[in-house]
Design a protein around this motif. Structure first.
Motif, PDB file in Angstrom:
ATOM      1  N   PRO A 103     -19.230   1.902 -38.309  1.00 41.53           N
ATOM      2  CA  PRO A 103     -18.616   1.955 -36.968  1.00 41.53           C
ATOM      3  C   PRO A 103     -17.150   2.397 -37.001  1.00 41.53           C
ATOM      4  O   PRO A 103     -16.690   3.067 -36.077  1.00 41.53           O
ATOM      5  N   PHE A 104     -16.436   2.042 -38.068  1.00 39.48           N
ATOM      6  CA  PHE A 104     -15.029   2.447 -38.169  1.00 39.48           C
ATOM      7  C   PHE A 104     -14.897   3.954 -38.273  1.00 39.48           C
ATOM      8  O   PHE A 104     -14.033   4.560 -37.641  1.00 39.48           O
ATOM      9  N   LYS A 105     -15.761   4.582 -39.086  1.00 35.62           N
ATOM     10  CA  LYS A 105     -15.704   6.037 -39.216  1.00 35.62           C
ATOM     11  C   LYS A 105     -16.010   6.701 -37.879  1.00 35.62           C
ATOM     12  O   LYS A 105     -15.379   7.691 -37.499  1.00 35.62           O
ATOM     13  N   ARG A 106     -16.975   6.172 -37.149  1.00 38.52           N
ATOM     14  CA  ARG A 106     -17.321   6.720 -35.831  1.00 38.52           C
ATOM     15  C   ARG A 106     -16.141   6.570 -34.865  1.00 38.52           C
ATOM     16  O   ARG A 106     -15.795   7.496 -34.138  1.00 38.52           O
ATOM     17  N   TYR A 107     -15.535   5.415 -34.884  1.00 37.27           N
ATOM     18  CA  TYR A 107     -14.405   5.139 -34.005  1.00 37.27           C
ATOM     19  C   TYR A 107     -13.250   6.113 -34.276  1.00 37.27           C
ATOM     20  O   TYR A 107     -12.691   6.704 -33.336  1.00 37.27           O
ATOM     21  N   PHE A 108     -12.908   6.293 -35.546  1.00 42.65           N
ATOM     22  CA  PHE A 108     -11.796   7.182 -35.882  1.00 42.65           C
ATOM     23  C   PHE A 108     -12.132   8.645 -35.577  1.00 42.65           C
ATOM     24  O   PHE A 108     -11.258   9.419 -35.196  1.00 42.65           O
ATOM     25  N   ARG A 109     -13.398   9.015 -35.721  1.00 43.25           N
ATOM     26  CA  ARG A 109     -13.816  10.376 -35.377  1.00 43.25           C
ATOM     27  C   ARG A 109     -13.647  10.612 -33.878  1.00 43.25           C
ATOM     28  O   ARG A 109     -13.116  11.641 -33.445  1.00 43.25           O
ATOM     29  N   LEU A 110     -14.079   9.643 -33.066  1.00 43.66           N
ATOM     30  CA  LEU A 110     -13.953   9.788 -31.620  1.00 43.66           C
ATOM     31  C   LEU A 110     -12.485   9.848 -31.191  1.00 43.66           C
ATOM     32  O   LEU A 110     -12.114  10.648 -30.328  1.00 43.66           O
ATOM     33  N   ARG A 111     -11.655   9.022 -31.807  1.00 48.60           N
ATOM     34  CA  ARG A 111     -10.218   9.073 -31.515  1.00 48.60           C
ATOM     35  C   ARG A 111      -9.642  10.439 -31.854  1.00 48.60           C
ATOM     36  O   ARG A 111      -8.836  10.996 -31.108  1.00 48.60           O
ATOM     37  N   ALA A 112     -10.069  10.987 -33.003  1.00 43.55           N
ATOM     38  CA  ALA A 112      -9.542  12.280 -33.452  1.00 43.55           C
ATOM     39  C   ALA A 112      -9.940  13.410 -32.498  1.00 43.55           C
ATOM     40  O   ALA A 112      -9.112  14.270 -32.171  1.00 43.55           O
ATOM     41  N   VAL A 113     -11.193  13.427 -32.035  1.00 41.07           N
ATOM     42  CA  VAL A 113     -11.617  14.527 -31.159  1.00 41.07           C
ATOM     43  C   VAL A 113     -10.961  14.408 -29.781  1.00 41.07           C
ATOM     44  O   VAL A 113     -10.638  15.427 -29.162  1.00 41.07           O
ATOM     45  N   LEU A 114     -10.745  13.195 -29.314  1.00 47.57           N
ATOM     46  CA  LEU A 114     -10.051  13.027 -28.032  1.00 47.57           C
ATOM     47  C   LEU A 114      -8.607  13.505 -28.132  1.00 47.57           C
ATOM     48  O   LEU A 114      -8.097  14.197 -27.244  1.00 47.57           O
ATOM     49  N   ARG A 115      -7.961  13.168 -29.251  1.00 51.97           N
ATOM     50  CA  ARG A 115      -6.584  13.610 -29.469  1.00 51.97           C
ATOM     51  C   ARG A 115      -6.523  15.140 -29.553  1.00 51.97           C
ATOM     52  O   ARG A 115      -5.605  15.767 -29.012  1.00 51.97           O
ATOM     53  N   ALA A 116      -7.523  15.737 -30.222  1.00 51.95           N
ATOM     54  CA  ALA A 116      -7.553  17.193 -30.385  1.00 51.95           C
ATOM     55  C   ALA A 116      -7.854  17.914 -29.073  1.00 51.95           C
ATOM     56  O   ALA A 116      -7.542  19.098 -28.927  1.00 51.95           O
ATOM     57  N   THR A 117      -8.442  17.216 -28.113  1.00 53.47           N
ATOM     58  CA  THR A 117      -8.781  17.830 -26.829  1.00 53.47           C
ATOM     59  C   THR A 117      -7.608  17.792 -25.863  1.00 53.47           C
ATOM     60  O   THR A 117      -7.450  18.694 -25.044  1.00 53.47           O
ATOM     61  N   GLY A 118      -6.786  16.760 -25.931  1.00 59.37           N
ATOM     62  CA  GLY A 118      -5.615  16.703 -25.057  1.00 59.37           C
ATOM     63  C   GLY A 118      -5.531  15.397 -24.296  1.00 59.37           C
ATOM     64  O   GLY A 118      -6.447  14.575 -24.309  1.00 59.37           O
ATOM     65  N   ARG A 119      -4.422  15.222 -23.639  1.00 63.34           N
ATOM     66  CA  ARG A 119      -4.133  13.995 -22.915  1.00 63.34           C
ATOM     67  C   ARG A 119      -5.201  13.693 -21.859  1.00 63.34           C
ATOM     68  O   ARG A 119      -5.641  14.572 -21.137  1.00 63.34           O
TER      69      ARG A 119
END
Length: 196
Positions: A103-119
């Motif tokens: 779950p931690f890897k999934r969580y960090f992946r989702l955070r990363a893609v949201l950050r890469a998409t923008g505010r």
């Protein structure tokens, strides 16, 4: 396993009908490092060299840009990422499933893609294993706010090598990233050609 909602089935059906109706003109096959290749649709070009650029962390990027008239509005791009070192182990499927086993890897992946998409970006399609072309990919889609591009983020393992795809578009309709998905679906390795 969750039961598909009616809206999911309807959206999938619409996508299939649309892609079947579209006659894709392929521009060319692009040979990339590590014996990998993709086909790019007409109107798409490689930005820079098909060898891509290599970062200090060992991540190689090959960037494709749509320059067709249709893309004047959508501003579509697609970047293929490759690690220089193979993932340890023998089985590509097991390596792929292990990428987001915790779950931690999934969580960090989702955070990363949201950050890469923008505010204020949101998740549009969840992080899940899906079939794109002949391969399974971990795929997640994001929905961007005004002045940012929405993203399709996908990752797979080919012959022990991590391969990712980041496709972005200003398209806001229900159907997005069709050309990006076609590029990812066309991914081949030299080993595929030998097997066939």
């Amino acid at each position: 396993m969750r039961k598909p909602r009616a809206i999911d089935v309807a959206a999938l059906f619409a996508a299939l009908v649309l892609s079947a109706a579209m006659k894709i003109s392929w521009a060319e096959t692009i040979a990339m490092p590590h014996g990998l290749s993709v086909e790019i649709p007409e109107g798409w070009v490689v930005e820079g060299s098909p060898e891509g650029t290599l970062s200090k962390t060992g991540l190689r990027r090959v960037r494709f840009v749509c320059q067709s008239e249709a893309c004047e509005q959508t501003q579509e791009t697609c970047t293929i990422l490759m690690r220089e070192q193979k993932i340890e182990g023998e089985d590509d499927t097991a390596k792929l499933h292990a990428l987001y086993a915790s779950p931690f890897k999934r969580y960090f992946r989702l955070r990363a893609v949201l950050r890469a998409t923008g505010r204020d970006a949101e998740i549009r399609k969840p992080l899940e294993l899906v079939r794109i072309g002949d391969r399974e990919w971990h795929r997640v889609e994001t929905d961007a706010r005004h002045n940012y591009k929405s993203g399709l983020f996908a990752e797979t393992v080919v012959d022990g090598l991590y391969v990712g795809g980041i496709c972005k578009s200003c398209e806001t309709g229900e159907e997005r990233h069709l050309s990006g998905l076609q590029i990812l679906a066309s991914l081949k390795s030299n080993r595929d050609a030998i097997a066939n």
